[in-house]
Design an enzyme around this catalytic site. Structure first.
Site, short mmCIF file in Angstrom:
data_model
loop_
_atom_site.label_atom_id
_atom_site.label_comp_id
_atom_site.label_asym_id
_atom_site.label_seq_id
_atom_site.Cartn_x
_atom_site.Cartn_y
_atom_site.Cartn_z
N HIS A 1 18.77 15.80 -4.81
CA HIS A 1 20.23 15.93 -4.78
C HIS A 1 20.75 16.45 -6.12
O HIS A 1 21.68 17.27 -6.17
CB HIS A 1 20.89 14.58 -4.49
CG HIS A 1 20.51 13.96 -3.18
ND1 HIS A 1 19.81 12.78 -3.08
CD2 HIS A 1 20.75 14.36 -1.90
CE1 HIS A 1 19.64 12.47 -1.80
NE2 HIS A 1 20.19 13.41 -1.07
N GLN B 1 17.32 22.32 9.22
CA GLN B 1 18.74 21.98 9.03
C GLN B 1 19.47 23.14 8.32
O GLN B 1 20.59 23.52 8.70
CB GLN B 1 18.84 20.71 8.20
CG GLN B 1 20.21 20.40 7.63
CD GLN B 1 20.22 19.07 6.91
OE1 GLN B 1 20.08 18.03 7.52
NE2 GLN B 1 20.37 19.10 5.59
N SER C 1 12.52 12.25 -1.51
CA SER C 1 13.35 11.96 -0.33
C SER C 1 13.84 10.52 -0.40
O SER C 1 13.13 9.63 -0.89
CB SER C 1 12.51 12.14 0.94
OG SER C 1 13.15 11.54 2.04
P1 AMP Z 1 20.25 13.96 2.49
O1 AMP Z 1 21.02 13.06 1.57
O2 AMP Z 1 18.84 13.55 2.68
O3 AMP Z 1 20.99 14.25 3.77
O4 AMP Z 1 20.15 15.36 1.74
C1 AMP Z 1 21.29 16.01 1.24
C2 AMP Z 1 20.88 17.38 0.79
O5 AMP Z 1 19.89 17.27 -0.23
C3 AMP Z 1 20.29 18.22 1.90
O6 AMP Z 1 20.77 19.56 1.80
C4 AMP Z 1 18.82 18.15 1.63
O7 AMP Z 1 18.09 19.26 2.11
C5 AMP Z 1 18.80 18.10 0.12
N1 AMP Z 1 17.55 17.52 -0.37
C6 AMP Z 1 16.97 16.35 0.00
N2 AMP Z 1 15.79 16.18 -0.62
C7 AMP Z 1 15.60 17.28 -1.40
C8 AMP Z 1 14.56 17.70 -2.28
N3 AMP Z 1 13.46 16.97 -2.51
N4 AMP Z 1 14.72 18.89 -2.90
C9 AMP Z 1 15.82 19.66 -2.70
N5 AMP Z 1 16.84 19.31 -1.88
C10 AMP Z 1 16.73 18.14 -1.24
#
Ligand code: AMP
Length: 280
Positions: free
Chosen positions: A37, A153, A185
């Site tokens: 994030h 996504q 993640s």
């Molecule tokens: P989330 O909070 O998991 O819904 O993710 C929010 C955003 O952060 C989404 O656009 C994800 O693709 C991105 N994101 C999550 N994990 C990563 C990562 N390891 N590297 C880059 N972007 C990420």
């Protein structure tokens, strides 16, 4: 940084920002913020005069048997990360603020929403598209930032923005990884120490597929097979899918070429993990 929890305050603050001679960048998240994030927030900060981030665990994108109730939540930690990354406006609504009632009108993704993640998680990508559509309307950004980690996504969001004429640009950011390659993640927090060790096989498998391609393999099935063999051999890892697809529609390909996405999903214990690499 200003933090708000109502759509009225969000609209008022973003309308004011749009009147300034600066562009608005937007990073939607589900919180439990981590280095992935932070990379999105840093990119938004670099490109825009005003940065909005949201933290909202969207119930529409969780299946009935999924982890909505246990999804990691860390409001204070998230606010600290957002402030440290220079966010101007943080939107942290509760569920009733975003969905006072279940929405009657939703975004339905076509076949792209039924493959891979959509097949394993029916309705998931419709739920993502619906909340992203609403957030983009509320914030009105010039640019919205998404991670390559969730490649399907990203494809859905790009397609929605193109098909329905959303005025914002979509910016993709590379996947941020742990030293052993595991994509960072929020769900990694579910893994026990042993599962965490085993989870590294997911990226190792994708690297094996990419290495086969780099060595000259051009048969999609063979590239998938090279990755799948590593994942299938990993102890305590249950393979969901390994697929080489084109990035815009997640369609199978006839020949493995640069720019295609090698995507995989697996279960380690009770935790479902996804990842992907781009050929080339
Ligand atoms: P989330 O909070 O998991 O819904 O993710 C929010 C955003 O952060 C989404 O656009 C994800 O693709 C991105 N994101 C999550 N994990 C990563 C990562 N390891 N590297 C880059 N972007 C990420």
């Amino acid at each position: 940084m200003r933090a708000v929890a109502t759509t009225a305050e969000l609209r008022e603050a973003t309308a004011a920002a749009r009147k300034e001679p600066s562009e608005v960048g937007f990073v939607p998240t589900m919180g439990a913020l981590h280095a992935g994030h932070r990379a999105l927030l840093a990119a938004a900060r670099r490109d825009n005069g005003f940065v909005v981030a949201s933290v909202f665990v969207n119930p529409l994108q969780f299946g009935p048997a999924e982890d909505l109730a246990t999804y990691p939540r860390n409001r204070d930690g998230d606010l600290a990360v957002l402030a440290a990354e220079g966010v101007d406006l943080a939107f942290l609504p509760d569920e009733a603020e975003v969905w006072p009632a279940p929405p009657e009108v939703r975004v339905h993704v076509g076949a792209l929403g039924d493959r891979f993640e959509g097949a394993s998680r029916p309705g998931h990508l419709d739920g993502v598209a619906t909340v992203v559509a609403k957030l983009l309307h509320l914030v009105g950004p010039s640019r919205a930032y998404f991670g390559q980690k969730d490649a399907q996504q990203l494809a859905v969001v790009r397609r929605m923005v193109a098909d329905l004429g959303f005025p914002n640009e979509v910016v993709a950011c590379p996947t941020v990884r742990e030293p052993d390659g595991l994509a960072v993640s929020s769900r990694n927090a579910y893994l026990s120490a042993e599962e965490r060790r085993r989870a590294a096989a997911l990226y190792r498998s994708l690297e094996a597929g990419r290495a086969a391609w780099s060595a000259g393999e051009r048969r999609p099935g063979a590239v998938e097979g090279a990755a799948g063999a590593v994942l299938a051999a990993a102890e305590g890892v249950e393979v969901d899918y390994v697929a080489l697809v084109e990035p815009a529609g997640f369609q199978p390909v006839e020949r493995a070429d640069a720019g295609q996405v090698l995507a995989a999903a697996c279960r380690v214990g009770r935790t479902r993990l996804i990842d992907n690499v781009i050929l080339g």
